[in-house]
Motif scaffolding. Structure first.
Motif, PDB file in Angstrom:
ATOM      1  N   THR A   1       0.838  -1.188   0.000  1.00  0.00           N
ATOM      2  CA  THR A   1       0.000   0.000   0.000  1.00  0.00           C
ATOM      3  C   THR A   1       0.878   1.243   0.000  1.00  0.00           C
ATOM      4  OG1 THR A   1      -1.751  -1.162   1.158  1.00  0.00           O
ATOM      5  CG2 THR A   1      -1.772   1.240   1.294  1.00  0.00           C
ATOM      6  N   ASP A   2       0.554   2.165  -0.905  1.00  0.00           N
ATOM      7  CA  ASP A   2       1.283   3.433  -0.897  1.00  0.00           C
ATOM      8  C   ASP A   2       0.296   4.575  -0.693  1.00  0.00           C
ATOM      9  OD1 ASP A   2       2.095   4.741  -4.216  1.00  0.00           O
ATOM     10  OD2 ASP A   2       0.167   4.193  -3.408  1.00  0.00           O
ATOM     11  N   ILE A   3       0.853   5.699  -0.323  1.00  0.00           N
ATOM     12  CA  ILE A   3       0.061   6.909  -0.159  1.00  0.00           C
ATOM     13  C   ILE A   3       0.327   7.802  -1.363  1.00  0.00           C
ATOM     14  CG2 ILE A   3       1.801   8.208   1.157  1.00  0.00           C
ATOM     15  CD1 ILE A   3      -0.626   9.232   2.883  1.00  0.00           C
ATOM     16  N   GLY A   4      -0.696   8.520  -1.784  1.00  0.00           N
ATOM     17  CA  GLY A   4      -0.535   9.449  -2.891  1.00  0.00           C
ATOM     18  C   GLY A   4      -1.403  10.659  -2.691  1.00  0.00           C
ATOM     19  N   TYR A   5      -1.050  11.724  -3.370  1.00  0.00           N
ATOM     20  CA  TYR A   5      -1.806  12.970  -3.311  1.00  0.00           C
ATOM     21  C   TYR A   5      -1.538  13.706  -4.608  1.00  0.00           C
ATOM     22  CZ  TYR A   5       2.737  13.275  -1.074  1.00  0.00           C
ATOM     23  OH  TYR A   5       4.062  13.079  -0.771  1.00  0.00           O
ATOM     24  N   ARG A   6      -2.564  14.337  -5.101  1.00  0.00           N
ATOM     25  CA  ARG A   6      -2.480  15.069  -6.365  1.00  0.00           C
ATOM     26  C   ARG A   6      -3.504  16.199  -6.280  1.00  0.00           C
ATOM     27  NH1 ARG A   6      -2.813  11.376 -11.620  1.00  0.00           N
ATOM     28  NH2 ARG A   6      -1.008  10.501 -10.559  1.00  0.00           N
ATOM     29  N   PHE A   7      -3.022  17.433  -6.458  1.00  0.00           N
ATOM     30  CA  PHE A   7      -3.893  18.598  -6.338  1.00  0.00           C
ATOM     31  C   PHE A   7      -3.673  19.571  -7.487  1.00  0.00           C
ATOM     32  CE2 PHE A   7      -3.147  17.216  -1.943  1.00  0.00           C
ATOM     33  CZ  PHE A   7      -4.444  17.017  -1.536  1.00  0.00           C
ATOM     34  N   LEU A   8      -4.688  20.349  -7.781  1.00  0.00           N
ATOM     35  CA  LEU A   8      -4.545  21.427  -8.747  1.00  0.00           C
ATOM     36  C   LEU A   8      -3.451  22.391  -8.268  1.00  0.00           C
ATOM     37  CD1 LEU A   8      -8.320  22.119  -9.409  1.00  0.00           C
ATOM     38  CD2 LEU A   8      -6.630  21.455 -11.160  1.00  0.00           C
ATOM     39  N   PRO A   9      -2.630  22.925  -9.179  1.00  0.00           N
ATOM     40  CA  PRO A   9      -1.502  23.778  -8.778  1.00  0.00           C
ATOM     41  C   PRO A   9      -1.875  24.984  -7.927  1.00  0.00           C
ATOM     42  CG  PRO A   9      -1.293  23.179 -11.079  1.00  0.00           C
ATOM     43  CD  PRO A   9      -2.651  22.683 -10.619  1.00  0.00           C
ATOM     44  N   GLU A  10      -3.066  25.540  -8.125  1.00  0.00           N
ATOM     45  CA  GLU A  10      -3.424  26.719  -7.331  1.00  0.00           C
ATOM     46  C   GLU A  10      -3.596  26.394  -5.840  1.00  0.00           C
ATOM     47  OE1 GLU A  10      -7.290  25.827  -9.774  1.00  0.00           O
ATOM     48  OE2 GLU A  10      -5.138  25.637 -10.083  1.00  0.00           O
ATOM     49  N   TYR A  11      -3.571  25.122  -5.491  1.00  0.00           N
ATOM     50  CA  TYR A  11      -3.694  24.721  -4.086  1.00  0.00           C
ATOM     51  C   TYR A  11      -2.372  24.207  -3.517  1.00  0.00           C
ATOM     52  CZ  TYR A  11      -8.549  25.368  -5.163  1.00  0.00           C
ATOM     53  OH  TYR A  11      -9.742  25.924  -5.562  1.00  0.00           O
ATOM     54  N   TRP A  12      -1.315  24.242  -4.297  1.00  0.00           N
ATOM     55  CA  TRP A  12       0.008  23.838  -3.813  1.00  0.00           C
ATOM     56  C   TRP A  12       0.542  24.882  -2.831  1.00  0.00           C
ATOM     57  CZ3 TRP A  12       2.866  22.341  -9.014  1.00  0.00           C
ATOM     58  CH2 TRP A  12       2.227  21.250  -9.588  1.00  0.00           C
ATOM     59  N   GLY A  13       1.389  24.440  -1.925  1.00  0.00           N
ATOM     60  CA  GLY A  13       2.052  25.352  -1.000  1.00  0.00           C
ATOM     61  C   GLY A  13       1.175  25.857   0.132  1.00  0.00           C
ATOM     62  N   GLN A  14       0.013  25.242   0.312  1.00  0.00           N
ATOM     63  CA  GLN A  14      -0.897  25.659   1.382  1.00  0.00           C
ATOM     64  C   GLN A  14      -0.988  24.635   2.510  1.00  0.00           C
ATOM     65  OE1 GLN A  14      -4.718  26.976  -0.184  1.00  0.00           O
ATOM     66  NE2 GLN A  14      -3.750  27.583  -2.103  1.00  0.00           N
ATOM     67  N   GLY A  15      -0.170  23.579   2.435  1.00  0.00           N
ATOM     68  CA  GLY A  15      -0.180  22.552   3.475  1.00  0.00           C
ATOM     69  C   GLY A  15      -1.306  21.545   3.332  1.00  0.00           C
ATOM     70  N   LEU A  16      -2.012  21.557   2.214  1.00  0.00           N
ATOM     71  CA  LEU A  16      -3.156  20.655   2.051  1.00  0.00           C
ATOM     72  C   LEU A  16      -2.745  19.193   1.884  1.00  0.00           C
ATOM     73  CD1 LEU A  16      -5.351  22.946  -0.217  1.00  0.00           C
ATOM     74  CD2 LEU A  16      -5.718  22.411   2.207  1.00  0.00           C
ATOM     75  N   ALA A  17      -1.636  18.935   1.203  1.00  0.00           N
ATOM     76  CA  ALA A  17      -1.166  17.551   1.061  1.00  0.00           C
ATOM     77  C   ALA A  17      -0.781  16.989   2.420  1.00  0.00           C
ATOM     78  CB  ALA A  17       0.005  17.467   0.083  1.00  0.00           C
ATOM     79  N   THR A  18      -0.116  17.777   3.232  1.00  0.00           N
ATOM     80  CA  THR A  18       0.252  17.332   4.575  1.00  0.00           C
ATOM     81  C   THR A  18      -0.987  17.153   5.445  1.00  0.00           C
ATOM     82  OG1 THR A  18       2.379  18.472   4.385  1.00  0.00           O
ATOM     83  CG2 THR A  18       1.644  17.885   6.610  1.00  0.00           C
TER      84      THR A  18
END
Length: 171
Positions: free
Chosen positions: A95-112
C-alpha cells in the motif's frame, strides 16, 4: 450516498463518485500536476469517468480503499485526491500513499493536512502495518510532504524514465 472517510479543518476526504468526473478531469488533465506521475493527461470527461469507475470504485470494492476525493469544505470543490492504493507493479506489492492537487492549491499545506488525516484513519480503521511513498527524485515538494507525514527514506530505484526515492512509514 457518498462515503466520507475523514475530515480536517479545511477538507472533506471521501470516496469518489461518477459525479466527480469534471473535477477529476480538471486535475488529471493538467501537465503540471502529472509531471512526475508517469500518467498520461486525461483527454476527456469520459476518461475521468473511466478512471473513477474502473480504478477507484473497483478498488474500493476489492481492497476497501483507493485514492479518495479531497474536497474543500469552503467551496465543495474537489481539488484533487489523497489516500492509499494497493500497488501491484513489479517494483512494489504494498500500500502506498498518494496525493495530487490542482496547482493553485500547492504550497498551502493541504497535502500534509490530508495525508495526516488519512494516516490517522488508517491507524484506526485499516489493518496496515506499513505504507510506502514513492517520489521522483526531482519532486522535492512531494518528498518534503512525506517527511512531514513521518515517512523515512528506504531506498532508490528506477522505473520507466524516472529515478524514484521510496519512503516508508511503519504503523
Amino acid at each position: 450516498m457518498t462515503k466520507i472517510i475523514t475530515e480536517t479543518e479545511r477538507l472533506i476526504i471521501r470516496e469518489f463518485t461518477l459525479e466527480d468526473a469534471e473535477d477529476v478531469f480538471m486535475f488529471n488533465s493538467n501537465n503540471e500536476v502529472n509531471r512526475f506521475t508517469g500518467d498520461d493527461c486525461l483527454k476527456s470527461i469520459e476518461d475521468a469517468k473511466k478512471i473513477i469507475r474502473e480504478i477507484w470504485l473497483y478498488e474500493y470494492q476489492k481492497y476497501g480503499y483507493a485514492r479518495w476525493a479531497t474536497e474543500l469544505k469552503e467551496t465543495g470543490k474537489v481539488i484533487g485526491f489523497t489516500g492509499f492504493k494497493f500497488e501491484t507493479r513489479s517494483t512494489v506489492q504494498a500500500t502506498d500513499i498518494g496525493y495530487r492537487f490542482l496547482p493553485e492549491y500547492w504550497g498551502q499545506g493541504l497535502a500534509t493536512e490530508s495525508g495526516l488525516a488519512c494516516i490517522e484513519y488508517a491507524k484506526k480503521h485499516m489493518s496496515l502495518e506499513q505504507i510506502l511513498g514513492d517520489v521522483v527524485v526531482d519532486n522535492t515538494g512531494s518528498s518534503n510532504v512525506l517527511k512531514k507525514l513521518g515517512f523515512s527514506y528506504h531506498s532508490q530505484y528506477q522505473e520507466l524514465d524516472f529515478i524514484l526515492n521510496r519512503y516508508e512509514l511503519i504503523l
